[in-house]
Enzyme design. Structure first.
Site, PDB file in Angstrom:
ATOM      1  N   LYS A  59      39.102  43.057  35.903  1.00  0.00           N
ATOM      2  CA  LYS A  59      39.316  42.159  37.049  1.00  0.00           C
ATOM      3  C   LYS A  59      40.704  42.367  37.617  1.00  0.00           C
ATOM      4  CE  LYS A  59      36.074  38.684  35.434  1.00  0.00           C
ATOM      5  NZ  LYS A  59      35.845  37.541  34.548  1.00  0.00           N
ATOM      6  N   GLN A 103      38.823  32.646  31.969  1.00  0.00           N
ATOM      7  CA  GLN A 103      37.813  33.474  31.300  1.00  0.00           C
ATOM      8  C   GLN A 103      37.154  32.671  30.170  1.00  0.00           C
ATOM      9  OE1 GLN A 103      36.981  36.746  32.201  1.00  0.00           O
ATOM     10  NE2 GLN A 103      35.335  36.494  30.709  1.00  0.00           N
ATOM     11  N   ASP A 126      35.210  31.182  40.659  1.00  0.00           N
ATOM     12  CA  ASP A 126      34.007  31.371  39.837  1.00  0.00           C
ATOM     13  C   ASP A 126      32.855  30.497  40.339  1.00  0.00           C
ATOM     14  OD1 ASP A 126      33.814  33.244  37.847  1.00  0.00           O
ATOM     15  OD2 ASP A 126      34.857  32.064  36.331  1.00  0.00           O
TER      16      ASP A 126
END
Ligand code: NAD
Length: 309
Positions: A59, A103, A126
């Site tokens: 990422k 994460q 997200d």
């Protein structure tokens, strides 16, 4: 079925994602030149989970390649919930950061729900914050989970208008199945969500013009689950032993989807491979969400499509 030659178009998610990342990079360049604005993504990782470390590195690299600011916060596994919440609070208030991603999974002593709820919904790239879940359900502009957004982009690229198509989504998770179903409903598909308690799953799947599998069961979807000519999107990522018995004995593995690719390719009209299908779209959509979020924060009309809006 295994001897039948493949007939389906293989959807090249890797190439589509590369093209999308290139478009995002160009749009970011324009933002910098015209508005002196550089989108920024902060990724927070707690602990040493090896798979998470790889995801976070990828990422970071791709964010940087797109010309965005990329900050990775690597926190020790012993980090307290309070410390993590205070970092989120600082990132929420940082004008250079437009996207915040924590994460998952988090260590057991940290309440993931509480942490996700602490992220500013307008920086929640997200799309997991309850406010964004509600916006998606209500058809309002928000930030949409990256994997289903990537699936929708591939479907729209292939079909254009999805109106009236019968869609079946297998899986009802909050991160893939449910938002995928909402997105397809938003495109005026007739949507069925199937799951572990669905009766006669193969028959339900055979109704689908669009079949999305997000289950986590290796090669579960077989040829006779698929309507001839249907489009099959395989979200699953499953590690199974290598086909070579010697390598398998050494513990070597390979990655397969939730769909038996060889069987699906002989029946479907189009199918995503694993790897190289949906997977690469996820990070590309994370970059898209970060770009969108930066534009919205500055009141600038984004140049790239806001599919979810
Ligand atoms: P999950 O475990 O949260 O949800 C799985 C869903 O599948 C559940 O809703 C369950 O009801 C359903 N299910 C389980 N067994 C079933 C069965 N036998 N028949 C029908 N339905 C069944 O998983 P998830 O987080 O939604 O992920 C699903 C898969 O997608 C996993 O393989 C995961 O690794 C993969 N994934 C891929 C990406 C990507 O970037 N490509 C992103 C997220 C998840």
């Amino acid at each position: 079925m295994s001897d039948t030659a493949p007939t389906a178009r293989v959807i090249d998610g890797k190439a589509y994602a590369a093209a999308l990342r290139a478009r995002i990079a160009r749009a970011v360049e324009t933002l910098k030149l015209r508005h002196n604005l550089q989108p920024g993504l902060a990724v927070v990782i707690v602990g040493e989970d090896p798979a998470s470390q790889i995801y976070v590195r990828n990422k970071g690299e791709q964010t940087h390649e797109a010309g965005m600011r990329s900050d990775t916060h690597r926190l020790d596994a012993s980090t307290t919930e309070e410390q993590l919440l205070s970092l989120i609070d600082a990132l929420n208030g940082d004008p250079h950061i437009h996207g915040i991603l924590v994460q998952l999974p988090l260590p057991a002593h940290i309440d993931a729900t509480k942490v996700l709820a602490a992220i500013d919904p307008d920086k929640d790239v997200d799309g997991f914050h309850i406010i964004n879940v509600g916006r998606l359900a209500a058809g309002l502009p928000g930030l949409v989970p990256c994997t289903p957004l990537g699936c929708l982009m591939l479907l729209k690229d292939l079909h254009g208008d999805l109106t009236g198509k019968r869609a079946v989504v297998i899986g009802r998770s909050n991160i893939v199945g449910k938002p995928m179903a909402q997105l397809l409903l938003g495109e005026s598909c007739t949507v069925t969500i199937a799951h572990s308690r669905t009766r006669d799953l193969p028959a339900v799947c055979r109704e689908a013009d669009i079949l999305v599998a997000a289950v986590g069961r290796p090669e579960m979807v077989k040829a006779d689950w698929i309507k001839p000519g249907a489009t099959v999107i395989d979200v699953g990522i499953n590690r199974v032993p290598s086909l070579d018995p010697v390598k398998a004995a050494e513990g070597k593995t390979r990655v397969v989807g939730d769909v038996d690719f060889k069987e699906a390719a002989a029946v479907a009209g189009a199918v995503t491979p694993v790897p190289g299908g949906v997977g690469p779209m996820t990070i590309a959509c994370l970059l898209l969400n970060t770009y969108t979020s930066a534009c919205r924060a500055a009141g600038i009309e984004p140049e790239l499509p806001e599919l979810a809006a």
